[in-house]
Scaffold this motif. Structure first.
Motif, PDB file in Angstrom:
ATOM      1  N   ASN A 199       0.842  -1.229  -0.082  1.00  0.00           N
ATOM      2  CA  ASN A 199      -0.108  -0.104  -0.086  1.00  0.00           C
ATOM      3  C   ASN A 199       1.152   1.435  -0.072  1.00  0.00           C
ATOM      4  OD1 ASN A 199      -2.349   1.156  -0.170  1.00  0.00           O
ATOM      5  ND2 ASN A 199      -2.690   1.498   1.977  1.00  0.00           N
ATOM      6  N   VAL A 200       1.653   1.201  -0.876  1.00  0.00           N
ATOM      7  CA  VAL A 200       2.656   2.471  -0.869  1.00  0.00           C
ATOM      8  C   VAL A 200       2.365   3.210  -2.287  1.00  0.00           C
ATOM      9  CG1 VAL A 200       5.032   3.294  -1.471  1.00  0.00           C
ATOM     10  CG2 VAL A 200       4.798   1.249  -0.147  1.00  0.00           C
ATOM     11  N   THR A 201       1.451   4.159  -1.875  1.00  0.00           N
ATOM     12  CA  THR A 201       0.718   4.889  -2.995  1.00  0.00           C
ATOM     13  C   THR A 201       1.096   6.412  -3.010  1.00  0.00           C
ATOM     14  OG1 THR A 201      -1.072   5.658  -1.523  1.00  0.00           O
ATOM     15  CG2 THR A 201      -1.452   3.450  -2.332  1.00  0.00           C
ATOM     16  N   GLU A 202       0.644   7.056  -4.303  1.00  0.00           N
ATOM     17  CA  GLU A 202       0.891   8.337  -4.569  1.00  0.00           C
ATOM     18  C   GLU A 202       0.248   9.193  -3.403  1.00  0.00           C
ATOM     19  OE1 GLU A 202       2.598  10.009  -6.868  1.00  0.00           O
ATOM     20  OE2 GLU A 202       3.223   7.988  -7.254  1.00  0.00           O
ATOM     21  N   GLU A 203      -0.869   8.650  -2.779  1.00  0.00           N
ATOM     22  CA  GLU A 203      -1.483   9.401  -1.545  1.00  0.00           C
ATOM     23  C   GLU A 203      -0.481   9.391  -0.371  1.00  0.00           C
ATOM     24  OE1 GLU A 203      -5.254   8.727   1.518  1.00  0.00           O
ATOM     25  OE2 GLU A 203      -5.537   8.336  -0.551  1.00  0.00           O
ATOM     26  N   LEU A 204       0.068   8.225   0.100  1.00  0.00           N
ATOM     27  CA  LEU A 204       0.991   8.113   0.984  1.00  0.00           C
ATOM     28  C   LEU A 204       2.204   9.306   0.563  1.00  0.00           C
ATOM     29  CD1 LEU A 204       2.466   6.864   3.341  1.00  0.00           C
ATOM     30  CD2 LEU A 204       3.385   5.405   2.080  1.00  0.00           C
ATOM     31  N   LYS A 205       2.656   9.272  -0.750  1.00  0.00           N
ATOM     32  CA  LYS A 205       3.657  10.241  -1.252  1.00  0.00           C
ATOM     33  C   LYS A 205       3.236  11.609  -0.710  1.00  0.00           C
ATOM     34  CE  LYS A 205       6.608  11.223  -5.402  1.00  0.00           C
ATOM     35  NZ  LYS A 205       6.590  10.953  -6.685  1.00  0.00           N
TER      36      LYS A 205
END
Length: 81
Positions: free
Chosen positions: A45-51
């Motif tokens: 779950n490493v997403t652009e949202e986390l970024k």
């Protein structure tokens, strides 16, 4: 390969197929690496949202994923003949 598989290396070299062989291995390694990074990022779950929300955590996780993907590619493709 030159040091550990001398006969195989010499055969590729003398037949003129060394460059093609190495190019093919590089393409396979790149494709495998990109596929693994994408799969591992989705799984963890490493997403652009986390970024956007926590950039340092995203960088840490992506570096970890890239390192693991590199190790897998090396073990399964690069270091095997």
């Amino acid at each position: 390969m030159k040091e550990n598989h001398r006969v195989f290396y010499a055969n590729l070299m003398t037949s003129g197929k060394l460059v093609a062989y190495l190019g093919d291995i590089e393409q396979q390694a790149t494709a495998m690496f990109l596929r693994l990074v994408k799969q591992l990022a989705e799984k963890e779950n490493v997403t652009e949202e986390l970024k956007e929300t926590d950039q340092m955590l995203w960088v840490q996780k992506m570096n970890n994923i890239r390192n693991r993907a590199t190790e897998i590619v090396n073990a399964e493709l690069i270091y095997t003949v």
